[in-house]
Write an enzyme that holds these catalytic residues in place. Sequence first.
Site, PDB file in Angstrom:
ATOM      1  N   ASP A   1      -3.577   7.230   3.518  1.00  0.00           N
ATOM      2  CA  ASP A   1      -2.678   7.784   2.494  1.00  0.00           C
ATOM      3  C   ASP A   1      -2.418   9.263   2.799  1.00  0.00           C
ATOM      4  OD1 ASP A   1      -5.641   7.799   0.580  1.00  0.00           O
ATOM      5  OD2 ASP A   1      -4.562   9.639   1.101  1.00  0.00           O
TER       6      ASP A   1
ATOM      7  N   CYS B   1       6.808   1.934  17.492  1.00  0.00           N
ATOM      8  CA  CYS B   1       7.270   0.790  18.276  1.00  0.00           C
ATOM      9  C   CYS B   1       6.114  -0.180  18.536  1.00  0.00           C
ATOM     10  CB  CYS B   1       7.823   1.276  19.629  1.00  0.00           C
ATOM     11  SG  CYS B   1       8.312  -0.076  20.697  1.00  0.00           S
TER      12      CYS B   1
ATOM     13  N   ARG C   1       0.833  -1.204   0.000  1.00  0.00           N
ATOM     14  CA  ARG C   1       0.000   0.000   0.000  1.00  0.00           C
ATOM     15  C   ARG C   1       0.866   1.253   0.000  1.00  0.00           C
ATOM     16  NH1 ARG C   1      -4.544  -0.725   4.168  1.00  0.00           N
ATOM     17  NH2 ARG C   1      -5.165   1.328   3.410  1.00  0.00           N
TER      18      ARG C   1
ATOM     19  N   HIS D   1      -7.357   6.968  11.714  1.00  0.00           N
ATOM     20  CA  HIS D   1      -6.985   5.552  11.634  1.00  0.00           C
ATOM     21  C   HIS D   1      -5.511   5.359  11.333  1.00  0.00           C
ATOM     22  CE1 HIS D   1     -11.451   4.446  10.852  1.00  0.00           C
ATOM     23  NE2 HIS D   1     -11.174   4.570  12.129  1.00  0.00           N
TER      24      HIS D   1
ATOM     25  N   ASN E   1      -8.652   7.850   5.989  1.00  0.00           N
ATOM     26  CA  ASN E   1      -7.639   7.331   5.064  1.00  0.00           C
ATOM     27  C   ASN E   1      -6.254   7.399   5.683  1.00  0.00           C
ATOM     28  OD1 ASN E   1      -9.757   7.099   3.301  1.00  0.00           O
ATOM     29  ND2 ASN E   1      -9.283   8.995   2.175  1.00  0.00           N
TER      30      ASN E   1
HETATM   31  C1  BV8 Z   1     -12.953   0.754  17.942  1.00  0.00           C
HETATM   32  C2  BV8 Z   1      -6.995   1.584   8.842  1.00  0.00           C
HETATM   33  C3  BV8 Z   1     -13.239   1.006  20.305  1.00  0.00           C
HETATM   34  C4  BV8 Z   1      -6.549   0.260   8.353  1.00  0.00           C
HETATM   35  C5  BV8 Z   1      -9.321   1.120   9.337  1.00  0.00           C
HETATM   36  C6  BV8 Z   1     -19.945  -4.790  15.439  1.00  0.00           C
HETATM   37  C7  BV8 Z   1     -20.811  -3.760  15.114  1.00  0.00           C
HETATM   38  C8  BV8 Z   1     -20.362  -2.436  15.051  1.00  0.00           C
HETATM   39  C9  BV8 Z   1     -19.023  -2.123  15.300  1.00  0.00           C
HETATM   40  C10 BV8 Z   1     -18.157  -3.155  15.604  1.00  0.00           C
HETATM   41  C11 BV8 Z   1     -18.605  -4.481  15.668  1.00  0.00           C
HETATM   42  N1  BV8 Z   1     -17.536  -5.248  15.969  1.00  0.00           N
HETATM   43  C12 BV8 Z   1     -16.444  -4.478  16.122  1.00  0.00           C
HETATM   44  C13 BV8 Z   1     -16.808  -3.186  15.899  1.00  0.00           C
HETATM   45  C14 BV8 Z   1     -15.925  -1.997  15.955  1.00  0.00           C
HETATM   46  C15 BV8 Z   1     -15.101  -1.911  14.662  1.00  0.00           C
HETATM   47  C16 BV8 Z   1     -16.020  -1.822  13.454  1.00  0.00           C
HETATM   48  O1  BV8 Z   1     -16.632  -0.800  13.189  1.00  0.00           O
HETATM   49  N2  BV8 Z   1     -16.088  -2.946  12.705  1.00  0.00           N
HETATM   50  C17 BV8 Z   1     -16.912  -2.965  11.502  1.00  0.00           C
HETATM   51  C18 BV8 Z   1     -16.234  -3.863  10.470  1.00  0.00           C
HETATM   52  C19 BV8 Z   1     -18.297  -3.476  11.875  1.00  0.00           C
HETATM   53  N3  BV8 Z   1     -14.330  -0.695  14.762  1.00  0.00           N
HETATM   54  C20 BV8 Z   1     -13.113  -0.709  15.362  1.00  0.00           C
HETATM   55  O2  BV8 Z   1     -12.567  -1.720  15.767  1.00  0.00           O
HETATM   56  C21 BV8 Z   1     -12.476   0.643  15.575  1.00  0.00           C
HETATM   57  N4  BV8 Z   1     -12.062   0.762  16.937  1.00  0.00           N
HETATM   58  O3  BV8 Z   1     -14.144   0.625  17.780  1.00  0.00           O
HETATM   59  O4  BV8 Z   1     -12.346   0.891  19.200  1.00  0.00           O
HETATM   60  C22 BV8 Z   1     -13.480   2.450  20.534  1.00  0.00           C
HETATM   61  C23 BV8 Z   1     -14.648   3.039  20.040  1.00  0.00           C
HETATM   62  C24 BV8 Z   1     -14.879   4.385  20.271  1.00  0.00           C
HETATM   63  C25 BV8 Z   1     -13.946   5.141  20.984  1.00  0.00           C
HETATM   64  C26 BV8 Z   1     -12.781   4.523  21.447  1.00  0.00           C
HETATM   65  C27 BV8 Z   1     -12.539   3.183  21.233  1.00  0.00           C
HETATM   66  C28 BV8 Z   1     -11.235   0.822  14.724  1.00  0.00           C
HETATM   67  C29 BV8 Z   1     -11.593   0.691  13.266  1.00  0.00           C
HETATM   68  C30 BV8 Z   1     -10.390   1.146  12.432  1.00  0.00           C
HETATM   69  C31 BV8 Z   1     -10.001   0.063  11.440  1.00  0.00           C
HETATM   70  N5  BV8 Z   1      -8.999   0.617  10.514  1.00  0.00           N
HETATM   71  N6  BV8 Z   1      -8.423   1.708   8.550  1.00  0.00           N
HETATM   72  C32 BV8 Z   1      -6.034   0.341   6.957  1.00  0.00           C
HETATM   73  O5  BV8 Z   1      -6.360   1.294   6.225  1.00  0.00           O
HETATM   74  O6  BV8 Z   1      -5.346  -0.622   6.596  1.00  0.00           O
HETATM   75  S1  BV8 Z   1     -10.927   1.076   8.805  1.00  0.00           S
HETATM   76  C33 BV8 Z   1     -11.050   1.371   7.125  1.00  0.00           C
HETATM   77  O7  BV8 Z   1     -12.299   0.869   6.673  1.00  0.00           O
HETATM   78  C34 BV8 Z   1     -11.129   2.824   6.739  1.00  0.00           C
HETATM   79  O8  BV8 Z   1     -10.232   3.586   7.469  1.00  0.00           O
HETATM   80  C35 BV8 Z   1     -12.564   3.198   6.976  1.00  0.00           C
HETATM   81  O9  BV8 Z   1     -12.769   3.627   8.288  1.00  0.00           O
HETATM   82  C36 BV8 Z   1     -13.289   1.876   6.841  1.00  0.00           C
HETATM   83  C37 BV8 Z   1     -14.292   1.828   5.701  1.00  0.00           C
HETATM   84  O10 BV8 Z   1     -13.678   2.296   4.613  1.00  0.00           O
HETATM   85  P1  BV8 Z   1     -14.284   3.543   3.775  1.00  0.00           P
HETATM   86  O11 BV8 Z   1     -13.311   4.634   3.906  1.00  0.00           O
HETATM   87  O12 BV8 Z   1     -15.700   3.832   4.119  1.00  0.00           O
HETATM   88  O13 BV8 Z   1     -14.202   2.917   2.362  1.00  0.00           O
HETATM   89  P2  BV8 Z   1     -15.191   1.860   1.722  1.00  0.00           P
HETATM   90  O14 BV8 Z   1     -14.403   1.120   0.703  1.00  0.00           O
HETATM   91  O15 BV8 Z   1     -15.902   1.076   2.787  1.00  0.00           O
HETATM   92  O16 BV8 Z   1     -16.269   2.788   1.014  1.00  0.00           O
HETATM   93  C38 BV8 Z   1     -15.826   3.614  -0.032  1.00  0.00           C
HETATM   94  C39 BV8 Z   1     -16.990   4.523  -0.359  1.00  0.00           C
HETATM   95  O17 BV8 Z   1     -16.557   5.431  -1.357  1.00  0.00           O
HETATM   96  C40 BV8 Z   1     -18.171   3.761  -0.919  1.00  0.00           C
HETATM   97  O18 BV8 Z   1     -19.326   4.229  -0.285  1.00  0.00           O
HETATM   98  C41 BV8 Z   1     -18.189   4.137  -2.404  1.00  0.00           C
HETATM   99  O19 BV8 Z   1     -19.511   4.292  -2.893  1.00  0.00           O
HETATM  100  C42 BV8 Z   1     -17.518   5.473  -2.394  1.00  0.00           C
HETATM  101  N7  BV8 Z   1     -16.774   5.792  -3.612  1.00  0.00           N
HETATM  102  C43 BV8 Z   1     -16.083   4.957  -4.431  1.00  0.00           C
HETATM  103  N8  BV8 Z   1     -15.531   5.678  -5.441  1.00  0.00           N
HETATM  104  C44 BV8 Z   1     -15.854   6.977  -5.226  1.00  0.00           C
HETATM  105  C45 BV8 Z   1     -16.648   7.068  -4.067  1.00  0.00           C
HETATM  106  N9  BV8 Z   1     -17.128   8.237  -3.592  1.00  0.00           N
HETATM  107  C46 BV8 Z   1     -16.835   9.351  -4.289  1.00  0.00           C
HETATM  108  N10 BV8 Z   1     -16.088   9.352  -5.419  1.00  0.00           N
HETATM  109  C47 BV8 Z   1     -15.583   8.194  -5.924  1.00  0.00           C
HETATM  110  N11 BV8 Z   1     -14.849   8.219  -7.046  1.00  0.00           N
HETATM  111 ZN    ZN Z   2      10.176   0.867  21.682  1.00  0.00          ZN
END
Ligand code: BV8
Ligand code: ZN
Length: 241
Positions: free
Chosen positions: A99, A122, A64, A114, A97
């Site tokens: 990036d 570390c 990536r 994120h 994002n």
């Molecule tokens: C946390 C870094 C506690 C990694 C990422 C059950 C139910 C609900 C929630 C949970 C559950 N079980 C667990 C959870 C919590 C979990 C969660 O939400 N899971 C999901 C799968 C259900 N969340 C966590 O664990 C988070 N931490 O909750 O800790 C806490 C809570 C509150 C306060 C303190 C502590 C941590 C989550 C972070 C994970 N890391 N990214 C990496 O990049 O490698 S997440 C990653 O996916 C992204 O960062 C983003 O957040 C997420 C979704 O991605 P999107 O950006 O939305 O992209 P996607 O592809 O999904 O959609 C693209 C959109 O663009 C589409 O709609 C499309 O139509 C549109 N599009 C496409 N082309 C275009 C366009 N729009 C405009 N123009 C275009 N050309």
């Molecule tokens: Zn260290």
Amino acid sequence: MAAISISENDRVLVLTGAGISAESGLATFRDSDGLWAGHAIEDVCTPEAWERDPELVWQFYSARREAAAEARPNPAHRALAELESRLGDRFFLCTQNVDDLHEKAGSRRLVHMHGELFVSRCSAECGRAPVADDAVYAAWSEVPRCACGARMRPHIVWFGETPLEMERIGDQIRRATVMLVVGTSGSVYPAANFVRLARQAGARTVYVGLEAPLNAAAFSQVVLGKAGAALPELLAGDSIR
Ligand code: BV8
Ligand code: ZN
């Protein structure tokens, strides 16, 4: 489509997701139908994945890094940087994002909730600060060590880990009078909840993206289209002061 109106009393909070970088050639998560560069989430984007196979995790983030290093900001990134230059401290950008296309377009008032692709930290959380790192690591033996001896890990928030800058983001949500969300499916929490909190705080909420997000009901306005075309149009003109 009518341009959004922003008066001198408005404070604008923007939340972006992978969709804003799609036209820069970076795959979104949904495009890869739930797989991320061919890997299941649980294999590359959780602390358990890191414990089980840190070499695979570094290969995933190295790929990536290579893709993102080649990518250029698109008109959507530039439209947000231009809006920031007009609004100054009445503007704040929170991106999901990892990036650096917002920075490459000139955005400065932003947080990466994120984490960041070109930063490593570390893995033992010894307290030393994350460091800029754009290197790619093909093998575990190449992965550098922190001064404390532990290996470095990507400075990325994995599933199950706590997002960064939540205090600062919460403060911006409470103060926003307009919240603009761009290119995110609304599938991951707590980011997907920000628009509801902003609306409860009285903000106007606008979504711009290719398809309606899962949290579409929380938006006063949904503008469907590619961000690279729709955003410059929405933010054009003198309806912004
Ligand atoms: C946390 C870094 C506690 C990694 C990422 C059950 C139910 C609900 C929630 C949970 C559950 N079980 C667990 C959870 C919590 C979990 C969660 O939400 N899971 C999901 C799968 C259900 N969340 C966590 O664990 C988070 N931490 O909750 O800790 C806490 C809570 C509150 C306060 C303190 C502590 C941590 C989550 C972070 C994970 N890391 N990214 C990496 O990049 O490698 S997440 C990653 O996916 C992204 O960062 C983003 O957040 C997420 C979704 O991605 P999107 O950006 O939305 O992209 P996607 O592809 O999904 O959609 C693209 C959109 O663009 C589409 O709609 C499309 O139509 C549109 N599009 C496409 N082309 C275009 C366009 N729009 C405009 N123009 C275009 N050309
Ligand atoms: Zn260290």
